[in-house]
Design an enzyme around this catalytic site. Sequence first.
Site, PDB file in Angstrom:
ATOM      1  N   GLU A  29      -6.790  -7.800  -1.092  1.00  0.00           N
ATOM      2  CA  GLU A  29      -7.421  -7.816   0.229  1.00  0.00           C
ATOM      3  C   GLU A  29      -8.893  -7.499   0.067  1.00  0.00           C
ATOM      4  O   GLU A  29      -9.271  -6.353  -0.175  1.00  0.00           O
ATOM      5  CB  GLU A  29      -6.781  -6.781   1.167  1.00  0.00           C
ATOM      6  CG  GLU A  29      -5.362  -7.103   1.581  1.00  0.00           C
ATOM      7  CD  GLU A  29      -4.819  -6.115   2.621  1.00  0.00           C
ATOM      8  OE1 GLU A  29      -5.625  -5.348   3.205  1.00  0.00           O
ATOM      9  OE2 GLU A  29      -3.592  -6.103   2.836  1.00  0.00           O
ATOM     10  N   GLU A  60       0.816  -1.217   0.000  1.00  0.00           N
ATOM     11  CA  GLU A  60       0.000   0.000   0.000  1.00  0.00           C
ATOM     12  C   GLU A  60       0.855   1.274   0.000  1.00  0.00           C
ATOM     13  O   GLU A  60       0.577   2.225   0.726  1.00  0.00           O
ATOM     14  CB  GLU A  60      -0.955   0.000   1.202  1.00  0.00           C
ATOM     15  CG  GLU A  60      -2.011  -1.094   1.103  1.00  0.00           C
ATOM     16  CD  GLU A  60      -3.051  -1.027   2.215  1.00  0.00           C
ATOM     17  OE1 GLU A  60      -4.204  -1.407   1.955  1.00  0.00           O
ATOM     18  OE2 GLU A  60      -2.719  -0.620   3.336  1.00  0.00           O
TER      19      GLU A  60
END
Length: 636
Positions: free
Chosen positions: A277, A201
């Site tokens: 995710e 991320e």
Amino acid sequence: MTTWSLRRRPSRTLGLLLLVILSFLVLRRLDWSTLIPPWLRHRQLGLQAKGQNFMLEDSTFWIFGGSIHYFRVPKEYWRDRLLKMRACGLNTLTTYVPWNLHEPERGKFNFSGNLDLEAFILMAAEIGLWVILRPGPYICSEIDLGGLPSWLLQDPSMKLRTTYKGFTEAVDLYFDHLMSRVVPLQYKHGGPIIAVQVENEYGSYNKDPAYMPYIKKALENRGIIELLFTSDNKDGLMKGVVQGVLATINLQSQNELQLLTTFLLSVQGIQPKMVTEYWTGWFDSWGGPHNILDSSEVLETVSAIIDAGSSINLYMFHGGTNFGFINGAMHFHEYKSDVTSYDYDAVLTEAGDYTAKYSKLRDFFGSFSGAPLPSPPELLPKMSYEPVMPSFYLSLWDALKYMGEPIKSENPINMENLPVNDGNGQAFGYILYETTITTSGILSGVAYDRGQVFVNTVSIGFLDYKTTKITIPLIQGYTVLRILVENRGRVNYGNNIDDQRKGLIGTLYLNNSPLKNFRIYSLDMKKNFFQRLDINKWDTLPQTPTYPAFFLGGLSVGLSPSDTFLKMEGWEKGVVFINGQNLGRYWNIGPQETLYLPGVWLNKGINQVIIFEEMTAGPVVQSTDTPHLGRNQYVH
């Protein structure tokens, strides 16, 4: 008897030389692929992004993945959790790798016991699961400092997650060690690892454009040859793309699915879609609600992701527990630390039990299977034990004399810069500061994360993020001022990870005059910490204990130790240790009300229970076969 000697027979030397040359010429004409072991011969291409599909060798491949973190699950239960994953119809395990746990001190690595990454990966392969590895170095994961070692913060100029020299030198040494273990486990070398994530991320951090190419090269230079990918949430997706690396997305809402077909298509053309995710629930913070996500909504979103032509990874399939002090924190508008349980309202519970999500997802993924799914393993037994009644007690102030000489310093030293642990500072736990004062007045200072202030042994309040001043009452003569500071967990996500030093930060003032000459105790509460407290150092439990204090009792277990949950009713805030294992923190502000105690950490007979309580002790510690994760619930 004839003795053969090259020195005595020069013709033999010439013959051997000719034989070597002839062999070389012959081997050059061979098809070297015939020398590859048969079981590796079909592993040439690995997982590839071909058009809109993933291909594993020459076959279209859908990733049906689930996340389990080996460091949050007792090693003895890994097989149980992985078998349940396989029986749910998933084909791929994903896991993070926590740098801070594997290299707790600079250059000293731990890949044993519950941190045996290679054993976890090989067990997944044995059970029939592929593996996607997420090695960081930053992993977020609701773990302290996002998995980065706290000793990095000893450098006052440290710039984490950038190409700052102090950071990259540490990453290089860590990756040298980690990749030597990981490389042989890759698909093309016969292992189960089919893909590796580049950092984590980074688009939502994005402080150094040279950083992600550096991480990509660091992986490739050390022998990573499988598919590389990034993963970002919707806020970071635009800035997280790396040339030559597949971009994927993290999300919970169906509304964000459109990003897959619009933005990703615009930046990388026609590529396989992957939700790395899909959040099956959410984590909890102390003082907040217990987060839940309805199983029907989960099924609906998973179905929509697959219908959109995307592969998926369930984060989390099984969350586990933030044992010890490893939990992370968030700090946007206010500081919030994560609870001990990482149940996450996931597909399996914290203790590995089935949920409604499991049943629905098993039916769903089973519909894609060409063969019947394996039967789900039987549930592990749970048990309630007789209450633990602490019999012995030791106040923190009496325990200090067994802690060795304190560190003496003119000014406060933060936890990470304490001269302990071979110069690596203190990572977790508590830190106690003492100095002498001679007057009352206004005490002011910065304590991260929570500093309980004592005049001699009397608690007078707290210093924390909201409170930086406290009134010292009238005193007579020389008085000991004590501040017990807890590291409640370093921030694991956001732009302020460089500022996560714990303890007293900077100067402490009394009536605007700086206080000096501190005695500092490192209270990390590791196993060797309690080894100093043998039984003859404890006192019998008094009618009115002095806090903070340690309490000692015994948990009686029969012939078959089983999982249980400790109920800390009547206790206010502290930590529980069973047979030297740190179960984690409890706090009566909730939402978590019980602590998970794995049966594999219990012995037949009497088990040692030590409780460190900051404020108020209850009369007993009860256990139950059912967890209580929150009075209040927030439905996402």
